[in-house]
Design a protein around this motif. Structure first.
Motif, PDB file in Angstrom:
ATOM      1  N   PHE A 119       0.840  -1.200   0.000  1.00 18.01           N
ATOM      2  CA  PHE A 119       0.000   0.000   0.000  1.00 18.01           C
ATOM      3  C   PHE A 119       0.873   1.246   0.000  1.00 18.01           C
ATOM      4  O   PHE A 119       0.695   2.154  -0.824  1.00 18.01           O
ATOM      5  N   TRP A 120       1.854   1.299   0.919  1.00 14.02           N
ATOM      6  CA  TRP A 120       2.691   2.489   1.021  1.00 14.02           C
ATOM      7  C   TRP A 120       3.655   2.611  -0.158  1.00 14.02           C
ATOM      8  O   TRP A 120       3.960   3.723  -0.603  1.00 14.02           O
ATOM      9  N   ASP A 121       4.133   1.487  -0.682  1.00 15.63           N
ATOM     10  CA  ASP A 121       4.983   1.542  -1.877  1.00 15.63           C
ATOM     11  C   ASP A 121       4.225   2.152  -3.049  1.00 15.63           C
ATOM     12  O   ASP A 121       4.780   2.944  -3.829  1.00 15.63           O
ATOM     13  N   PHE A 122       2.956   1.777  -3.185  1.00 19.11           N
ATOM     14  CA  PHE A 122       2.121   2.332  -4.253  1.00 19.11           C
ATOM     15  C   PHE A 122       1.984   3.843  -4.075  1.00 19.11           C
ATOM     16  O   PHE A 122       2.150   4.610  -5.025  1.00 19.11           O
ATOM     17  N   VAL A 123       1.683   4.278  -2.864  1.00 17.08           N
ATOM     18  CA  VAL A 123       1.478   5.711  -2.603  1.00 17.08           C
ATOM     19  C   VAL A 123       2.771   6.491  -2.832  1.00 17.08           C
ATOM     20  O   VAL A 123       2.745   7.630  -3.327  1.00 17.08           O
ATOM     21  N   ALA A 124       3.903   5.881  -2.505  1.00 15.23           N
ATOM     22  CA  ALA A 124       5.190   6.570  -2.622  1.00 15.23           C
ATOM     23  C   ALA A 124       5.693   6.657  -4.057  1.00 15.23           C
ATOM     24  O   ALA A 124       6.604   7.443  -4.347  1.00 15.23           O
ATOM     25  N   THR A 125       5.126   5.860  -4.958  1.00 16.99           N
ATOM     26  CA  THR A 125       5.593   5.851  -6.355  1.00 16.99           C
ATOM     27  C   THR A 125       4.403   6.048  -7.303  1.00 16.99           C
ATOM     28  O   THR A 125       4.054   5.153  -8.073  1.00 16.99           O
ATOM     29  N   PRO A 126       3.765   7.198  -7.253  1.00 15.93           N
ATOM     30  CA  PRO A 126       2.573   7.414  -8.083  1.00 15.93           C
ATOM     31  C   PRO A 126       2.945   7.586  -9.550  1.00 15.93           C
ATOM     32  O   PRO A 126       4.099   7.832  -9.908  1.00 15.93           O
ATOM     33  N   SER A 127       1.943   7.457 -10.388  1.00 18.33           N
ATOM     34  CA  SER A 127       2.114   7.809 -11.794  1.00 18.33           C
ATOM     35  C   SER A 127       2.179   9.331 -11.912  1.00 18.33           C
ATOM     36  O   SER A 127       1.967  10.048 -10.926  1.00 18.33           O
ATOM     37  N   PRO A 128       2.436   9.859 -13.104  1.00 17.40           N
ATOM     38  CA  PRO A 128       2.396  11.323 -13.264  1.00 17.40           C
ATOM     39  C   PRO A 128       1.049  11.939 -12.917  1.00 17.40           C
ATOM     40  O   PRO A 128       0.960  13.160 -12.697  1.00 17.40           O
ATOM     41  N   CYS A 129      -0.003  11.117 -12.851  1.00 19.77           N
ATOM     42  CA  CYS A 129      -1.335  11.637 -12.523  1.00 19.77           C
ATOM     43  C   CYS A 129      -1.460  12.023 -11.053  1.00 19.77           C
ATOM     44  O   CYS A 129      -2.258  12.892 -10.695  1.00 19.77           O
ATOM     45  N   GLY A 130      -0.711  11.346 -10.164  1.00 21.14           N
ATOM     46  CA  GLY A 130      -0.808  11.608  -8.736  1.00 21.14           C
ATOM     47  C   GLY A 130      -1.836  10.726  -8.039  1.00 21.14           C
ATOM     48  O   GLY A 130      -2.648  10.065  -8.674  1.00 21.14           O
ATOM     49  N   ILE A 131      -1.787  10.724  -6.704  1.00 18.11           N
ATOM     50  CA  ILE A 131      -2.645   9.876  -5.876  1.00 18.11           C
ATOM     51  C   ILE A 131      -3.977  10.575  -5.585  1.00 18.11           C
ATOM     52  O   ILE A 131      -4.016  11.760  -5.244  1.00 18.11           O
ATOM     53  N   CYS A 132      -5.055   9.828  -5.674  1.00 19.44           N
ATOM     54  CA  CYS A 132      -6.363  10.350  -5.292  1.00 19.44           C
ATOM     55  C   CYS A 132      -6.470  10.360  -3.765  1.00 19.44           C
ATOM     56  O   CYS A 132      -6.404   9.310  -3.124  1.00 19.44           O
ATOM     57  N   GLN A 133      -6.636  11.533  -3.179  1.00 17.71           N
ATOM     58  CA  GLN A 133      -6.718  11.664  -1.715  1.00 17.71           C
ATOM     59  C   GLN A 133      -8.029  12.289  -1.249  1.00 17.71           C
ATOM     60  O   GLN A 133      -8.154  12.666  -0.087  1.00 17.71           O
ATOM     61  N   LYS A 134      -9.011  12.383  -2.131  1.00 21.06           N
ATOM     62  CA  LYS A 134     -10.274  13.020  -1.769  1.00 21.06           C
ATOM     63  C   LYS A 134     -11.276  11.971  -1.324  1.00 21.06           C
ATOM     64  O   LYS A 134     -11.559  11.015  -2.031  1.00 21.06           O
ATOM     65  N   LEU A 135     -11.838  12.164  -0.144  1.00 24.70           N
ATOM     66  CA  LEU A 135     -12.843  11.268   0.384  1.00 24.70           C
ATOM     67  C   LEU A 135     -14.236  11.775   0.035  1.00 24.70           C
ATOM     68  O   LEU A 135     -14.461  12.974  -0.148  1.00 24.70           O
ATOM     69  N   THR A 136     -15.188  10.841  -0.007  1.00 22.01           N
ATOM     70  CA  THR A 136     -16.582  11.197  -0.243  1.00 22.01           C
ATOM     71  C   THR A 136     -17.450  10.333   0.647  1.00 22.01           C
ATOM     72  O   THR A 136     -16.993   9.368   1.247  1.00 22.01           O
ATOM     73  N   ARG A 137     -18.702  10.702   0.740  1.00 24.38           N
ATOM     74  CA  ARG A 137     -19.699   9.888   1.434  1.00 24.38           C
ATOM     75  C   ARG A 137     -20.632   9.260   0.407  1.00 24.38           C
ATOM     76  O   ARG A 137     -20.979   9.898  -0.581  1.00 24.38           O
ATOM     77  N   GLU A 138     -21.052   8.042   0.658  1.00 23.55           N
ATOM     78  CA  GLU A 138     -21.951   7.369  -0.262  1.00 23.55           C
ATOM     79  C   GLU A 138     -23.279   8.108  -0.304  1.00 23.55           C
ATOM     80  O   GLU A 138     -23.807   8.527   0.725  1.00 23.55           O
ATOM     81  N   GLU A 139     -23.817   8.249  -1.512  1.00 23.19           N
ATOM     82  CA  GLU A 139     -25.100   8.925  -1.661  1.00 23.19           C
ATOM     83  C   GLU A 139     -26.202   8.101  -1.007  1.00 23.19           C
ATOM     84  O   GLU A 139     -26.168   6.865  -1.024  1.00 23.19           O
ATOM     85  N   PRO A 140     -27.217   8.751  -0.418  1.00 19.60           N
ATOM     86  CA  PRO A 140     -28.291   8.007   0.221  1.00 19.60           C
ATOM     87  C   PRO A 140     -29.130   7.267  -0.813  1.00 19.60           C
ATOM     88  O   PRO A 140     -29.191   7.635  -1.953  1.00 19.60           O
TER      89      PRO A 140
END
Length: 262
Positions: A241-262
């Motif tokens: 998990f951390w290796d993936f986060v430490a070596t992102p593609s040029p796009c970058g890591i998605c870090q935005k959280l959301t809540r499931e729609e009701p």
């Protein structure tokens, strides 16, 4: 059995037990493994290798010219792993160069009207639902499920055991073991996937701790990674998990959280 209306190039390598449906085309330098079936009106084009026990649905095109402006004259082919099912009207483009073939891993399932871009790499046991678009040079790791009508932008990485809800788009990398929901949003851990992976409860707890560190800490990513490196992680899945986060593609890591729609 090869239907009499099918067209098969003389250089194609076909096993004796292959089934090829009506009006299909098998082009030059195509190779099939044993016990494969090709539906009607499909086109399997140059430099495609399809391994044993694969099923290709009607109207599918594999090995079409690249969909990338960066392609070279010496094109890469397509490699489809064993025991894979590719359903109706799927399109799989050739790799952009000889060193970057488009690959689909063993035991995968691509549903109808999926598009796989040039030099994309799909891991083993990947399930792609109907009408998805997988961008050129994207990487989808093992045991990923992508819901219907999703779009993966070019060069994006999707980590192992990720589940992506339908009708969404990702232009950022999704770390392993997560559920993506909404455009460029993370809903939480893929709990079902973790259980199916038969991870022990302690490993699942540690992955949850890693997830919380990445998504619930209000720090820059560099500081989160530095803190993660100072900690001893017991399980290889958490280290991955951390290796993936430490070596992102040029796009970058998605870090935005959301809540499931009701």
């Amino acid at each position: 059995m090869i239907h009499p209306t099918a067209i098969v190039a003389t250089s194609a390598k076909l096993p004796s037990d292959i089934e090829v449906g009506p009006y299909s085309l098998i082009a030059d330098n195509v190779e099939f493994g044993a016990r494969c079936r090709v539906g009607s009106r499909s086109a399997i084009l140059n430099n495609t290798i399809i391994k044993e026990n694969c099923t290709i649905g009607p109207g599918t095109v594999i090995g079409s010219q690249p969909d990338s402006f960066n392609s070279h004259s010496d094109l890469g082919g397509v490699s489809v792993g064993a025991n894979t099912t590719i359903r109706e009207f799927v399109v799989v483009y050739q790799g952009i160069d000889r060193l970057s073939p488009t690959t689909i891993g063993n035991d995968s399932y691509l549903m109808a009207r999926t598009l796989v871009g040039s030099s994309a790499r799909l891991g083993q046991s990947t399930i792609i639902a109907n009408n998805c678009s997988i961008g050129a040079q994207s990487i989808i790791e093992d045991h990923v499920f992508i819901g219907g009508s999703c779009v993966i932008k070019p060069n994006v990485r999707i980590g192992t055991q990720v589940m992506m809800r339908g009708q969404n788009a990702m232009s950022l990398d999704v770390p392993p073991f997560l559920t993506a929901y909404g455009n460029d949003r993370i809903l939480g851990l893929n709990i079902v996937g973790l259980r199916r992976a038969a991870l022990p409860p302690a490993a699942r707890r540690e992955i949850k701790q890693a997830f919380s560190a990445l998504y619930h800490e209000s720090q820059p990513l560099s500081e989160i990674l530095a803190s993660a490196r100072r900690r001893v992680w017991t399980y290889p899945q958490t280290k991955a998990f951390w290796d993936f986060v430490a070596t992102p593609s040029p796009c970058g890591i998605c870090q935005k959280l959301t809540r499931e729609e009701p």
